[in-house]
Design a protein around this motif. Structure first.
Motif, short mmCIF file in Angstrom:
data_model
loop_
_atom_site.label_atom_id
_atom_site.label_comp_id
_atom_site.label_asym_id
_atom_site.label_seq_id
_atom_site.Cartn_x
_atom_site.Cartn_y
_atom_site.Cartn_z
N GLY B 69 -123.64 45.78 -20.98
CA GLY B 69 -122.77 44.94 -20.16
C GLY B 69 -123.39 43.59 -19.87
O GLY B 69 -124.62 43.43 -19.91
N SER B 70 -122.52 42.62 -19.57
CA SER B 70 -122.99 41.26 -19.26
C SER B 70 -122.22 40.68 -18.09
O SER B 70 -121.77 39.54 -18.14
N GLY B 71 -122.06 41.49 -17.05
CA GLY B 71 -121.39 41.01 -15.84
C GLY B 71 -122.42 40.62 -14.79
O GLY B 71 -123.57 40.29 -15.10
N TRP B 72 -121.99 40.65 -13.55
CA TRP B 72 -122.87 40.26 -12.45
C TRP B 72 -124.14 41.10 -12.39
O TRP B 72 -125.24 40.58 -12.22
N ALA B 73 -123.99 42.41 -12.52
CA ALA B 73 -125.14 43.31 -12.38
C ALA B 73 -126.09 43.16 -13.57
O ALA B 73 -127.29 42.91 -13.40
N GLY B 74 -125.52 43.29 -14.78
CA GLY B 74 -126.34 43.24 -15.98
C GLY B 74 -127.06 41.91 -16.13
O GLY B 74 -128.26 41.87 -16.45
N LYS B 173 -135.84 52.44 -21.22
CA LYS B 173 -135.02 52.48 -20.00
C LYS B 173 -133.61 52.03 -20.39
O LYS B 173 -133.46 51.06 -21.14
N LEU B 174 -132.62 52.72 -19.85
CA LEU B 174 -131.23 52.33 -20.11
C LEU B 174 -130.55 51.96 -18.80
O LEU B 174 -130.59 52.74 -17.84
N VAL B 175 -129.97 50.77 -18.76
CA VAL B 175 -129.23 50.34 -17.57
C VAL B 175 -127.76 50.21 -17.95
O VAL B 175 -127.40 49.36 -18.77
N ILE B 176 -126.92 51.06 -17.35
CA ILE B 176 -125.49 50.98 -17.62
C ILE B 176 -124.87 50.04 -16.60
O ILE B 176 -124.90 50.30 -15.40
N ALA B 177 -124.37 48.93 -17.09
CA ALA B 177 -123.77 47.92 -16.20
C ALA B 177 -122.49 47.44 -16.87
O ALA B 177 -122.21 46.26 -16.97
N SER B 178 -121.71 48.44 -17.34
CA SER B 178 -120.56 48.12 -18.18
C SER B 178 -119.30 47.82 -17.38
O SER B 178 -118.25 47.56 -17.96
N GLY B 179 -119.38 47.88 -16.04
CA GLY B 179 -118.25 47.46 -15.22
C GLY B 179 -117.11 48.45 -15.15
O GLY B 179 -117.23 49.60 -15.60
N ALA B 180 -116.02 48.00 -14.58
CA ALA B 180 -114.83 48.83 -14.40
C ALA B 180 -113.68 48.20 -15.17
O ALA B 180 -113.86 47.20 -15.85
N GLN B 181 -112.50 48.78 -15.06
CA GLN B 181 -111.36 48.12 -15.71
C GLN B 181 -110.18 48.04 -14.75
O GLN B 181 -110.10 48.80 -13.77
N ALA B 182 -109.28 47.13 -15.05
CA ALA B 182 -108.15 46.88 -14.15
C ALA B 182 -107.29 48.13 -14.01
O ALA B 182 -107.06 48.85 -14.98
N PHE B 367 -130.14 54.27 -15.51
CA PHE B 367 -129.69 53.70 -14.25
C PHE B 367 -128.24 53.20 -14.43
O PHE B 367 -127.83 52.89 -15.53
N ALA B 368 -127.51 53.13 -13.32
CA ALA B 368 -126.17 52.54 -13.37
C ALA B 368 -126.02 51.58 -12.21
O ALA B 368 -126.34 51.94 -11.06
N ILE B 369 -125.58 50.36 -12.50
CA ILE B 369 -125.45 49.34 -11.46
C ILE B 369 -124.10 48.65 -11.58
O ILE B 369 -123.45 48.70 -12.62
N GLY B 370 -123.68 48.02 -10.51
CA GLY B 370 -122.40 47.29 -10.51
C GLY B 370 -121.22 48.23 -10.34
O GLY B 370 -121.35 49.34 -9.84
#
Lengths: 469, 469
Positions: B69-74, B173-182, B367-370
């Protein structure tokens, strides 16, 4: 109004689809319906005269000048027309003018897209202000010269909820400035796979594909061969556009790719394919200089004739395959299907035949300027080259002529028969320029009067170090 | 490097197609494959382990942090990660970060698209510079938690000549920051006809449609009813995004449409549809103020529940029809199909369940963020709201944590088991803001410590005249 500055960029996307869904009646500017289709459509709409539209102007209204197209010729005319004398209606599938000589620079980001485009509403503010002046985002689908009327269809590509809408416009004066279209010489696959470089959306597509390929070539497991293909930019056509684009690309590779895509920088390559000489209209010494500079910048020059275009390679007439990631096509222009469909005498090369006052002599109140028109053989003048400087000066000349005619009381339909049109249009070539990358450019002033103003030693054999705009 | 400044804008177009052609295996971020499809795909790729990719890191390499992901968290994590300690690999279908709070302003040109987007390569230059760091324009199609490995597929929508390419990446290390959807709550036609407001290409589509409709409504013969429909902008959802967009639109109408589209300026209208209260998370007084200001600006507020979305109208639960020309949908977000497909314990609301150190407790090094993560019920902490300020601070916290772990020798896969992770993540809400057009904004500081720093009389009942950026 920052939104307005970008308006053009956006609206360029209207025509972004390279193959708009075929509709009947087909739009003429963008797609290629057969003449039969067009005639069939035209006779159908001629029978059904119920389309809404702008009726012939009445005594208390200003006469109406209808301009087809929004390129160099049309926009100069629109800019110069006297809006106190005339109402102006522009019909074009593009709501902005493109500064075509700088289009190549937008493909790699040297210039921003919106820097090379100007909205019609800014070129002539009366179009959004005056109650009788309009811009219609539409294609002209037929001209009824006898009744001083054109048929139009709205351009709605990509917007599913809006159906194309037919309407008609009565004109007092009609100026056809609809331009030409890219030539592919019937080579299979060229229209399908190559990108032209004539509109902002073409430049956007080239940039998008170039960057996408840069990213994709970095993906694990992509073979070296595939990397080289993805990052091989092939330009077909060695005229000024092809040369300028090759130069811009090599600058982009040298500066930006090295820095920002260092993982794949050794795989990218530019090849320029030309059947004859590159820059054939330029002086020999300039051509030699351009070849030297381009080669120095890493551009590979290939002499060859393309016989087939496939999705990932082109094939030359000697059966050489040239795999590509991005294919740009720039081999000149020819008459559009709309011009072909008009039943008027043609100039050599199939352009709309005009006299020295840029009129279509066989009909009343109709003019053709820019790449779509050419002097009739009867004028004993050569068809002028498809250059911005020709189109722009024809637009300027015709605006002045129409303003004079309007002031002399000849603005209405059929009212200018006895009015003196004054001096005919005379073209004076100012010279040719082409950038070749690395802040260098060629300037050829052989045929120009400007030459007298420079001493030869200042010209340094015709070469300037041009500052990039 | 002017090209780079615009790089993002362009590349946003990569994901422009709203309904990318369905492929198997389907991309998970953008489309909506069924869980069955995903599992079937996953087991297929698990059997065939021959995909190319990045192998597990060896002793002489830096440990590898993979960010989805490439949003705020990532992006905040990518920015803050110590590239001397780690190699960083970002996998996302979007090569830039979007400054989402200003996206509404780009739809009408108050801001330029590129002003609200930043390329990943500029957020973290090591990604283009370091030999072991990469950005991959791809979707993650599956995670093998046991083997510390993810499967990816390149994003190539709209480029026919490039086939999707599968590859795998081993992670330390894996960081899942793939966001949500509408969220569309299963309302028929919403996904098909409404435009969301979450990506740059959404804003581009809104702007394109708005300008196209302005032009089309000016065409001769379009009925008054059709003009009103074409120029009716309906916004569903009265949260901050919906309110901000309505405010921007009314500004646009007041200033630009009056001037530039004077022929049709009396036909344009904005309607905001909300099932409950608008800005329900804001203080009552702020809400009242917002309603007053929006109404004054000409925005029509309608209380209603949408039950059906058709191509030219929405239908409310009381069978009222609301015809529209542009429909913008902004009713909150929910878990994406990718998050749904992950076989890990979930937090309330279906997000990936995390502990107070933002880890997925059942597996190692993930890890999961955002917006995609939420505290597990076992933590006794509430799932945090889907806000930029939550995501951004989680990214910052996790980067710091990973940097510490790396320096303590726990950077490799399975090497951090005995390392103290320090203080858990604590969220402190700083307050909420929303612009409502006409250079006005709401600021709600009730839950914030910042409140102490302001005297009430300065707050003028919580209202600031906000300067537009």
């Amino acid at each position: 109004m920052p939104w307005l500055r970008n308006f053009v960029q956006l609206s360029a996307a209207f025509t972004k689809q390279r193959s708009p869904p075929t509709r009947k009646p087909a739009a003429i500017f963008g797609t290629r319906p057969s003449i039969a289709q067009l005639l069939q459509h035209y006779s159908a709409v001629a029978r059904n005269n119920k389309d809404p539209g702008l009726d012939p102007t009445k005594g208390d209204e200003k006469p109406r000048v209808v301009v087809l197209g929004s390129g160099w010729a049309g926009c100069r005319l629109i800019k110069d027309i006297d809006t106190k004398t005339y109402d102006i209606v522009c019909v074009s599938p593009r709501n902005h003018m493109v500064f075509t000589p700088l289009l190549a620079s937008t493909c790699v980001g040297t210039l921003e897209f919106r820097s090379v485009a100007e909205p019609i509403g800014r070129i002539q503010p009366a179009i959004s202000r005056e109650p009788g002046s309009y811009f219609f985002l539409a294609n002209c689908t037929g001209v009824d010269f006898q009744n001083h009327q054109i048929k139009c269809q709205t351009v709605t590509e990509g917007v599913d909820t809006i159906k194309p809408w037919n309407f008609k416009i009565a004109y007092d004066k009609l100026v056809i400035a609809s331009g030409a279209q890219a030539l592919t010489f019937g080579i299979k696959g060229a229209n399908e796979h190559a990108i032209f470089l004539r509109e902002v959306h073409h430049a956007q597509e080239i940039r998008r594909k170039l960057l996408l390929n840069l990213m994709l070539s970095d993906v694990p497991g992509v073979s070296d061969e595939e990397k080289r293909r993805l990052l091989h930019c092939v330009v077909v056509g060695g005229g000024p556009t092809g040369v300028e684009f090759s130069g811009e690309l090599s600058d982009f590779i040298k500066k930006d790719v090295s820095q920002r895509y260092s993982h794949v920088k050794d795989y990218i390559q530019v090849t320029l394919v030309e059947a004859n000489e590159i820059l054939s209209s330029f002086d020999d010494r300039l051509r030699t200089y351009a070849i030297k500079q381009l080669t120095k910048s890493g551009v590979r020059l290939v002499r060859g004739i393309v016989k087939d275009v496939q999705s990932e390679k082109i094939v030359l007439s000697d059966d050489t395959d040239i795999p590509y990631g991005v294919l740009v096509w720039s081999t000149g222009v020819g008459p559009s299907p709309f011009v072909n469909s008009l039943e008027v005498p043609k100039a050599p090369g199939g352009r709309i035949g005009i006299d020295e006052w840029l009129r279509i002599p066989s009909v009343q109140d109709v003019f053709a300027i820019g790449d779509c028109g050419g002097f009739l053989e009867s004028t004993n003048k050569p068809v002028l080259p498809a250059l911005a400087q020709v189109a722009e000066r024809q637009g300027k000349y015709l605006a002045k002529l129409l303003n004079q005619v309007g002031k002399a009381g000849g603005g209405r339909a059929d009212a200018a028969k006895d009015i003196d049109f004054g001096s005919p249009f005379v073209y004076n070539h100012l010279g040719s320029m082409a950038t070749i990358g690395r802040y260098k450019a060629l300037v050829d002033l052989r045929a120009s009067n400007m030459l007298k103003e420079y001493r030869w030693r200042d010209l340094r054999a015709g070469l300037f170090g041009a500052q990039r705009i």
